[in-house]
Design an enzyme around this catalytic site. Structure first.
Site, mmCIF file in Angstrom:
data_model
loop_
_atom_site.group_PDB
_atom_site.id
_atom_site.type_symbol
_atom_site.label_atom_id
_atom_site.label_comp_id
_atom_site.label_asym_id
_atom_site.label_seq_id
_atom_site.Cartn_x
_atom_site.Cartn_y
_atom_site.Cartn_z
ATOM 1 N N PHE A 14 0.825 -1.226 0.000
ATOM 2 C CA PHE A 14 0.000 0.000 0.000
ATOM 3 C C PHE A 14 0.849 1.263 0.000
ATOM 4 C CE2 PHE A 14 -2.185 -3.339 2.549
ATOM 5 C CZ PHE A 14 -3.008 -3.776 1.526
ATOM 6 N N ARG A 15 2.021 1.163 -0.595
ATOM 7 C CA ARG A 15 2.942 2.297 -0.728
ATOM 8 C C ARG A 15 3.421 2.859 0.604
ATOM 9 N NH1 ARG A 15 3.693 3.366 -5.865
ATOM 10 N NH2 ARG A 15 2.103 2.685 -7.331
ATOM 11 N N LEU A 16 3.333 2.040 1.642
ATOM 12 C CA LEU A 16 3.833 2.502 2.952
ATOM 13 C C LEU A 16 5.288 2.049 3.111
ATOM 14 C CD1 LEU A 16 0.665 1.761 5.116
ATOM 15 C CD2 LEU A 16 1.371 3.904 4.046
ATOM 16 N N HIS A 17 6.094 2.407 2.104
ATOM 17 C CA HIS A 17 7.468 1.918 2.052
ATOM 18 C C HIS A 17 8.305 2.430 3.220
ATOM 19 C CE1 HIS A 17 6.001 1.045 -1.868
ATOM 20 N NE2 HIS A 17 6.026 2.308 -2.273
#
Ligand code: FMN
Length: 195
Positions: free
Chosen positions: A173-176
């Site tokens: 979820f692009r919570l890199h």
């Protein structure tokens, strides 16, 4: 938060070992960005041939576009991308030329064809036709027949001494994850960034 000088290098050594397993083809390939005197950037892949706590070493023709820019500005940025590990590492810093002894030692390990190629290629210059390169190679092969091929004076290494490194790891979820080390005294100021 501060971190000891060795920390990002130890992390990178572990990642390289992992990358060799995860993607055996060119795990040491890295993008190298340089900039010209007008601030115009250019980027290409080179192979990282050595690294330790002093920095990251790559070899190239110092009269090439990247070589000229590196010599003029003495700064560059690197990027390792390991898709198999969902990771990238971004590195920025200053450049110095490796010693002649270091360059000679590495050049001596290269296959003879690559050594002759380093002489034959006027890297980044306009090539009027492929036959010009082939003829240069044929002439040099003859010239050095039965002899050790010396390192061309314009072919050597650069060492990038990092002052900033970022470890990036993909997360759903692009919570890199982004962890940055910025040079601070004898160690690093360590922080996290929003992805
Ligand atoms: C996987 C890969 C590895 C490469 N390794 C090097 C290298 O170590 N040194 C080098 O000079 N060029 C290397 N090249 C070629 C460069 O990407 C580039 O085309 C060349 O150095 C000329 O760049 P320049 O005109 O910007 O100086 C490599 C290319 C690829 C795709």
């Amino acid at each position: 938060m501060t971190a000891p000088w060795s920390e990002p290098f130890t992390r990178l050594a572990a990642l390289f070992a992992q990358a060799k397993q995860a993607q055996p083809k060119d795990p040491n390939a890295m993008s190298l960005a340089t900039v010209d005197a007008n601030g115009r950037p250019s980027v290409r892949i080179v192979l990282m041939k050595d690294f330790d706590e002093q920095g990251f070493v790559f070899y190239t023709n110092h009269a090439s576009r990247k070589g000229r820019e590196a010599l003029a500005t003495k700064v560059a940025a690197l990027n390792f991308h390991w898709p198999a590990m969902d990771m990238q590492v971004r590195i920025e810093g200053g450049l110095s030329v490796v010693t002649n002894a270091e360059a000679d030692a590495y050049f001596a390990t290269r296959p003879r064809e690559s050594q002759l190629g380093a002489w034959a290629s006027l890297q980044s210059q306009v090539l009027p036709s492929r036959s010009v390169l082939e003829q240069r190679l044929a002439d040099l092969t003859k010239q050095y027949e039965g002899q050790t091929v010396p390192r061309p004076p314009h072919w050597s290494g650069f060492r990038l001494a990092p002052d900033r490194l970022e470890f990036w790891k993909a997360h759903p979820f692009r919570l890199h994850w982004r962890e940055v080390y910025e040079r601070s005294g004898n160690g690093w100021a360590k922080s996290e960034l929003f992805p």
